[in-house]
Design an enzyme around this catalytic site. Structure first.
Site, PDB file in Angstrom:
ATOM      1  N   ARG A  41       0.816  -1.219   0.000  1.00 48.73           N
ATOM      2  CA  ARG A  41       0.000   0.000   0.000  1.00 48.73           C
ATOM      3  C   ARG A  41       0.850   1.270   0.000  1.00 48.73           C
ATOM      4  O   ARG A  41       0.337   2.368  -0.194  1.00 48.73           O
ATOM      5  CB  ARG A  41      -0.958  -0.013   1.194  1.00 48.73           C
ATOM      6  CG  ARG A  41      -2.039  -1.083   1.025  1.00 48.73           C
ATOM      7  CD  ARG A  41      -3.018  -1.166   2.187  1.00 48.73           C
ATOM      8  NE  ARG A  41      -3.385   0.111   2.730  1.00 48.73           N
ATOM      9  CZ  ARG A  41      -3.243   0.450   4.023  1.00 48.73           C
ATOM     10  NH1 ARG A  41      -2.755  -0.398   4.899  1.00 48.73           N
ATOM     11  NH2 ARG A  41      -3.607   1.644   4.441  1.00 48.73           N
ATOM     12  N   ASN A  42       2.157   1.141   0.228  1.00 50.04           N
ATOM     13  CA  ASN A  42       3.043   2.295   0.179  1.00 50.04           C
ATOM     14  C   ASN A  42       3.211   2.682  -1.295  1.00 50.04           C
ATOM     15  O   ASN A  42       3.454   1.827  -2.144  1.00 50.04           O
ATOM     16  CB  ASN A  42       4.396   1.950   0.811  1.00 50.04           C
ATOM     17  CG  ASN A  42       5.259   3.165   1.015  1.00 50.04           C
ATOM     18  OD1 ASN A  42       5.558   3.901   0.074  1.00 50.04           O
ATOM     19  ND2 ASN A  42       5.690   3.389   2.239  1.00 50.04           N
ATOM     20  N   ALA A  43       3.103   3.956  -1.600  1.00 47.98           N
ATOM     21  CA  ALA A  43       3.139   4.441  -2.991  1.00 47.98           C
ATOM     22  C   ALA A  43       4.556   4.591  -3.539  1.00 47.98           C
ATOM     23  O   ALA A  43       4.724   4.971  -4.700  1.00 47.98           O
ATOM     24  CB  ALA A  43       2.403   5.774  -3.087  1.00 47.98           C
TER      25      ALA A  43
END
Length: 164
Positions: A41-43
């Site tokens: 979920r980290n961009a």
């Protein structure tokens, strides 16, 4: 009883590095998988893939090689700390062990720009590390899913890495 002392990752850097992206400390999920920005979920990987033209879904080693091929190095401000969970706010202040940036900059003098991945990384560096006068420092919005800024806004801010 305090949390166990956690150890971060070594730098991903080579003699071509011109830019260093610094996080604060790997998340619990990143530590578990042994990868920088290991939380899907980290961009971070989506943003850097768009900026530098590689596949964000490529194997981890390929993504690291893609960053290195464009002169980008990765590391964290902290080498070790105690932190229950993943939140930067949960890092125990008395447990902070900073990485040796003097040695890194001496060994890789081509690094002239440091970009902090979020406010916590910038604040920890400012408090614990010695700034190198030949290096330009700039804080970018965190790529963490906990940082409630849209991906488009994050990408727009991160474009500065390519333009300077």
């Amino acid at each position: 009883m305090s949390a166990p002392l956690l150890r971060g990752f070594p730098p991903v850097v080579d003699e071509n590095a011109r830019v260093l992206i610094l996080g604060s400390f790997p998340s619990a999920q990143s530590l578990a998988v042994g990868q920088y920005y290991g939380n899907p979920r980290n961009a971070f990987w989506a943003i850097t893939a768009e900026l530098f033209g590689f596949d964000a879904a490529a194997p981890y080693e390929n993504r690291l090689a893609a960053l290195q091929s464009v002169g980008v190095a990765l590391w964290d401000v902290l080498r070790a700390c105690r932190r229950p969970g993943s939140a930067d706010s949960a890092i125990e202040p008395k447990s902070l062990v900073v990485n040796d940036f003097g040695e890194l900059f001496a060994r890789y003098p081509t690094i002239t720009r440091v970009y902090f991945n979020g406010a916590k990384a910038a604040e920890l560096y400012r408090r614990l590390a010695e700034a190198d006068e030949r290096v330009e420092y700039r804080r970018l919005p965190s790529t963490s899913p906990a940082h409630a800024v849209g991906r488009g806004a994050k990408l727009a801010a991160w474009r500065v890495i390519c333009s300077s």
